[in-house]
Design a protein around this motif. Structure first.
Motif, PDB file in Angstrom:
ATOM      1  N   GLU A  16      -4.090   5.421  18.554  1.00  0.00           N
ATOM      2  CA  GLU A  16      -4.627   4.202  18.283  1.00  0.00           C
ATOM      3  C   GLU A  16      -5.746   4.322  17.224  1.00  0.00           C
ATOM      4  OE1 GLU A  16      -4.205   1.386  19.809  1.00  0.00           O
ATOM      5  OE2 GLU A  16      -2.347   2.623  20.790  1.00  0.00           O
ATOM      6  N   GLU A  17      -6.513   5.325  17.204  1.00  0.00           N
ATOM      7  CA  GLU A  17      -7.255   5.514  15.903  1.00  0.00           C
ATOM      8  C   GLU A  17      -6.513   5.713  14.640  1.00  0.00           C
ATOM      9  OE1 GLU A  17     -10.808   6.127  13.564  1.00  0.00           O
ATOM     10  OE2 GLU A  17     -10.695   5.528  15.762  1.00  0.00           O
ATOM     11  N   LEU A  18      -5.335   6.571  14.628  1.00  0.00           N
ATOM     12  CA  LEU A  18      -4.762   6.701  13.289  1.00  0.00           C
ATOM     13  C   LEU A  18      -4.140   5.286  13.107  1.00  0.00           C
ATOM     14  CD1 LEU A  18      -3.235   9.106  11.736  1.00  0.00           C
ATOM     15  CD2 LEU A  18      -1.519   7.657  12.533  1.00  0.00           C
ATOM     16  N   SER A  19      -3.846   4.395  13.895  1.00  0.00           N
ATOM     17  CA  SER A  19      -3.014   3.172  13.654  1.00  0.00           C
ATOM     18  C   SER A  19      -4.320   2.227  13.128  1.00  0.00           C
ATOM     19  CB  SER A  19      -2.593   2.451  14.769  1.00  0.00           C
ATOM     20  OG  SER A  19      -1.536   3.343  15.405  1.00  0.00           O
ATOM     21  N   SER A  20      -5.533   2.253  13.643  1.00  0.00           N
ATOM     22  CA  SER A  20      -6.574   1.512  12.896  1.00  0.00           C
ATOM     23  C   SER A  20      -7.033   1.722  11.635  1.00  0.00           C
ATOM     24  CB  SER A  20      -7.743   1.541  14.012  1.00  0.00           C
ATOM     25  OG  SER A  20      -8.465   2.690  13.714  1.00  0.00           O
ATOM     26  N   LEU A  21      -6.581   2.933  10.948  1.00  0.00           N
ATOM     27  CA  LEU A  21      -7.058   3.242   9.833  1.00  0.00           C
ATOM     28  C   LEU A  21      -5.707   3.086   8.751  1.00  0.00           C
ATOM     29  CD1 LEU A  21      -8.060   6.822  10.707  1.00  0.00           C
ATOM     30  CD2 LEU A  21      -9.416   5.092  10.141  1.00  0.00           C
ATOM     31  N   TRP A  22      -5.012   2.563   9.235  1.00  0.00           N
ATOM     32  CA  TRP A  22      -3.794   1.811   8.270  1.00  0.00           C
ATOM     33  C   TRP A  22      -4.108   0.396   7.709  1.00  0.00           C
ATOM     34  CZ3 TRP A  22      -0.043   4.336   5.222  1.00  0.00           C
ATOM     35  CH2 TRP A  22       0.139   5.483   5.337  1.00  0.00           C
ATOM     36  N   LEU A  23      -3.760   0.033   6.652  1.00  0.00           N
ATOM     37  CA  LEU A  23      -4.027  -1.352   6.174  1.00  0.00           C
ATOM     38  C   LEU A  23      -2.907  -2.223   6.789  1.00  0.00           C
ATOM     39  CD1 LEU A  23      -5.411  -3.048   3.980  1.00  0.00           C
ATOM     40  CD2 LEU A  23      -3.292  -2.700   2.427  1.00  0.00           C
ATOM     41  N   LEU A  57      -6.300  -8.025   5.078  1.00  0.00           N
ATOM     42  CA  LEU A  57      -6.385  -8.657   3.716  1.00  0.00           C
ATOM     43  C   LEU A  57      -6.489 -10.163   4.024  1.00  0.00           C
ATOM     44  CD1 LEU A  57      -3.662  -6.624   1.848  1.00  0.00           C
ATOM     45  CD2 LEU A  57      -6.359  -6.230   1.998  1.00  0.00           C
ATOM     46  N   GLY A  58      -6.637 -10.723   5.055  1.00  0.00           N
ATOM     47  CA  GLY A  58      -6.895 -12.012   5.577  1.00  0.00           C
ATOM     48  C   GLY A  58      -5.608 -12.811   5.510  1.00  0.00           C
ATOM     49  N   ILE A  59      -4.252 -12.087   5.606  1.00  0.00           N
ATOM     50  CA  ILE A  59      -2.920 -12.867   5.587  1.00  0.00           C
ATOM     51  C   ILE A  59      -2.500 -12.902   6.899  1.00  0.00           C
ATOM     52  CG2 ILE A  59      -0.685 -12.576   4.832  1.00  0.00           C
ATOM     53  CD1 ILE A  59      -1.828 -11.323   2.025  1.00  0.00           C
ATOM     54  N   GLN A  81       1.357  25.768   6.633  1.00  0.00           N
ATOM     55  CA  GLN A  81       2.144  25.002   5.551  1.00  0.00           C
ATOM     56  C   GLN A  81       1.247  24.519   4.420  1.00  0.00           C
ATOM     57  OE1 GLN A  81       4.178  21.504   6.915  1.00  0.00           O
ATOM     58  NE2 GLN A  81       5.817  21.630   5.274  1.00  0.00           N
ATOM     59  N   LEU A  82       1.601  24.620   3.136  1.00  0.00           N
ATOM     60  CA  LEU A  82       0.664  24.100   2.025  1.00  0.00           C
ATOM     61  C   LEU A  82       1.506  23.040   1.479  1.00  0.00           C
ATOM     62  CD1 LEU A  82      -1.793  25.046   0.445  1.00  0.00           C
ATOM     63  CD2 LEU A  82      -0.525  26.166  -1.133  1.00  0.00           C
ATOM     64  N   VAL A  83       0.670  21.942   1.594  1.00  0.00           N
ATOM     65  CA  VAL A  83       1.038  20.713   0.961  1.00  0.00           C
ATOM     66  C   VAL A  83       0.083  19.929   0.138  1.00  0.00           C
ATOM     67  CG1 VAL A  83       1.669  18.236   1.991  1.00  0.00           C
ATOM     68  CG2 VAL A  83       2.283  20.399   3.183  1.00  0.00           C
ATOM     69  N   VAL A  84       0.471  19.276  -0.763  1.00  0.00           N
ATOM     70  CA  VAL A  84      -0.246  18.511  -1.719  1.00  0.00           C
ATOM     71  C   VAL A  84      -0.195  16.711  -1.394  1.00  0.00           C
ATOM     72  CG1 VAL A  84      -0.415  19.894  -3.673  1.00  0.00           C
ATOM     73  CG2 VAL A  84       1.454  18.205  -3.606  1.00  0.00           C
ATOM     74  N   ALA A  85      -1.092  16.164  -1.250  1.00  0.00           N
ATOM     75  CA  ALA A  85      -1.131  14.812  -0.706  1.00  0.00           C
ATOM     76  C   ALA A  85      -1.821  13.922  -1.736  1.00  0.00           C
ATOM     77  CB  ALA A  85      -1.822  14.805   0.638  1.00  0.00           C
ATOM     78  N   THR A  86      -1.346  12.510  -1.651  1.00  0.00           N
ATOM     79  CA  THR A  86      -1.854  11.623  -2.499  1.00  0.00           C
ATOM     80  C   THR A  86      -2.114  10.495  -1.275  1.00  0.00           C
ATOM     81  OG1 THR A  86      -0.838  12.131  -4.616  1.00  0.00           O
ATOM     82  CG2 THR A  86      -2.028  10.024  -4.268  1.00  0.00           C
ATOM     83  N   ASN A  87      -3.502   9.910  -1.060  1.00  0.00           N
ATOM     84  CA  ASN A  87      -3.802   9.019  -0.245  1.00  0.00           C
ATOM     85  C   ASN A  87      -4.287   7.884  -0.863  1.00  0.00           C
ATOM     86  OD1 ASN A  87      -2.935  10.697   1.949  1.00  0.00           O
ATOM     87  ND2 ASN A  87      -4.953  11.562   2.104  1.00  0.00           N
ATOM     88  N   VAL A  88      -3.630   6.669  -0.774  1.00  0.00           N
ATOM     89  CA  VAL A  88      -4.118   5.473  -1.561  1.00  0.00           C
ATOM     90  C   VAL A  88      -4.891   4.708  -0.594  1.00  0.00           C
ATOM     91  CG1 VAL A  88      -3.848   3.637  -2.807  1.00  0.00           C
ATOM     92  CG2 VAL A  88      -2.335   5.587  -3.084  1.00  0.00           C
ATOM     93  N   PHE A  89      -6.189   4.121  -0.784  1.00  0.00           N
ATOM     94  CA  PHE A  89      -6.926   3.240   0.170  1.00  0.00           C
ATOM     95  C   PHE A  89      -7.126   2.027  -0.551  1.00  0.00           C
ATOM     96  CE2 PHE A  89      -7.649   7.665   1.530  1.00  0.00           C
ATOM     97  CZ  PHE A  89      -7.997   7.514   2.828  1.00  0.00           C
ATOM     98  N   ARG A  90      -7.182   0.933   0.456  1.00  0.00           N
ATOM     99  CA  ARG A  90      -7.617  -0.248  -0.094  1.00  0.00           C
ATOM    100  C   ARG A  90      -8.938  -0.940   0.763  1.00  0.00           C
ATOM    101  NH1 ARG A  90      -3.434  -4.549  -1.534  1.00  0.00           N
ATOM    102  NH2 ARG A  90      -5.393  -6.037  -1.799  1.00  0.00           N
ATOM    103  N   ARG A  91      -9.955  -1.587  -0.086  1.00  0.00           N
ATOM    104  CA  ARG A  91     -11.010  -2.039   0.619  1.00  0.00           C
ATOM    105  C   ARG A  91     -10.758  -3.197   1.575  1.00  0.00           C
ATOM    106  NH1 ARG A  91     -16.054  -1.503  -1.877  1.00  0.00           N
ATOM    107  NH2 ARG A  91     -15.201  -1.184  -3.891  1.00  0.00           N
ATOM    108  N   THR A  92     -11.341  -3.295   2.663  1.00  0.00           N
ATOM    109  CA  THR A  92     -11.060  -4.346   3.622  1.00  0.00           C
ATOM    110  C   THR A  92     -12.686  -4.675   4.099  1.00  0.00           C
ATOM    111  OG1 THR A  92     -10.788  -3.221   5.818  1.00  0.00           O
ATOM    112  CG2 THR A  92      -8.906  -3.300   4.303  1.00  0.00           C
ATOM    113  N   PRO A  93     -12.821  -5.850   4.716  1.00  0.00           N
ATOM    114  CA  PRO A  93     -13.931  -6.186   5.338  1.00  0.00           C
ATOM    115  C   PRO A  93     -14.304  -5.297   6.390  1.00  0.00           C
ATOM    116  CG  PRO A  93     -12.600  -8.207   5.129  1.00  0.00           C
ATOM    117  CD  PRO A  93     -11.560  -7.038   4.709  1.00  0.00           C
ATOM    118  N   GLU A  94     -13.515  -4.400   7.027  1.00  0.00           N
ATOM    119  CA  GLU A  94     -13.870  -3.298   8.075  1.00  0.00           C
ATOM    120  C   GLU A  94     -13.944  -2.128   7.379  1.00  0.00           C
ATOM    121  OE1 GLU A  94     -11.038  -5.462   9.051  1.00  0.00           O
ATOM    122  OE2 GLU A  94     -12.702  -6.840   9.862  1.00  0.00           O
ATOM    123  N   GLY A  95     -13.745  -2.190   6.077  1.00  0.00           N
ATOM    124  CA  GLY A  95     -13.835  -0.652   5.397  1.00  0.00           C
ATOM    125  C   GLY A  95     -12.609  -0.460   4.833  1.00  0.00           C
ATOM    126  N   TRP A  96     -12.634   0.953   4.282  1.00  0.00           N
ATOM    127  CA  TRP A  96     -11.388   1.303   3.539  1.00  0.00           C
ATOM    128  C   TRP A  96     -10.321   1.731   4.429  1.00  0.00           C
ATOM    129  CZ3 TRP A  96     -11.248   1.142  -1.681  1.00  0.00           C
ATOM    130  CH2 TRP A  96     -12.329   1.031  -2.556  1.00  0.00           C
TER     131      TRP A  96
END
Length: 167
Positions: free
Chosen positions: A28-35, A40-42, A128-143
């Motif tokens: 549930e928490e993980l889901s709330s962190l995804w855009l 975005l008001g759509i 395991q060693l992994v490199v990651a790129t995470n992209v965030f968008r600003r929303t009214p509730e935060g990133w």
């Protein structure tokens, strides 16, 4: 600890929350962190979610996943099949431009499943060693997470002879 004040601090906190939700197996928490388009008001009833910047995810060794439903299903599957996971993040770099943020990091992952015999104990831990790129968008509730792309880092003995850097 005080609340984060700058955009960089807020993005760092959102990035940390993402990994902590994975470690706890908190879907549930993980889901709330995804855009979501609603962030975005759509209204998805009247607009194609792709117009709002559909989310995407690439897990190590997986094909690219697009769309909130497909991405969240992948995390539900990972959580259902992983008894233990812990992330030690290193080389974390945050860059913010306007309403978009980019986080690059190295995920040092320890994970394990049930022991093969009785399932009551944790099986051997795998690193395991992994490199990651995470992209965030600003929303009214935060990133919120817009995209996660993770790729394994080859061990020295996995590289071709004489190859100093992975291609």
């Amino acid at each position: 600890m005080s609340a984060p004040h700058t955009d960089v601090e807020q993005v760092e906190a959102a990035n940390t929350a993402f990994y902590e939700a994975m470690e706890r197996g908190d879907f549930e928490e993980l889901s709330s962190l995804w855009l979501s388009p609603a962030d975005l008001g759509i209204d998805e009833t009247y607009h194609d979610p792709a117009d709002a910047g559909v989310v995407s995810c690439v897990h190590p060794g997986w094909p690219a996943l697009t769309g909130r439903g497909e991405v969240l299903r992948s995390y539900a599957l990972i959580m259902a099949n992983t008894d233990y996971i812990q992330f030690f993040l290193t080389d974390v770099h945050v860059s913010v431009t306007g309403d978009t943020a980019l986080v690059t990091c190295t995920e040092n992952i320890l994970s394990g499943g049930p022991a093969p015999d009785d399932g009551d104990e944790l099986g051997p831990l795998v690193g395991q060693l992994v490199v990651a790129t995470n992209v965030f968008r600003r929303t009214p509730e935060g990133w919120k997470m817009w995209s996660h792309h993770a790729s394994p880092v080859l061990a020295e003995n996995d590289r071709e002879d004489g190859d100093e850097t992975p291609s």
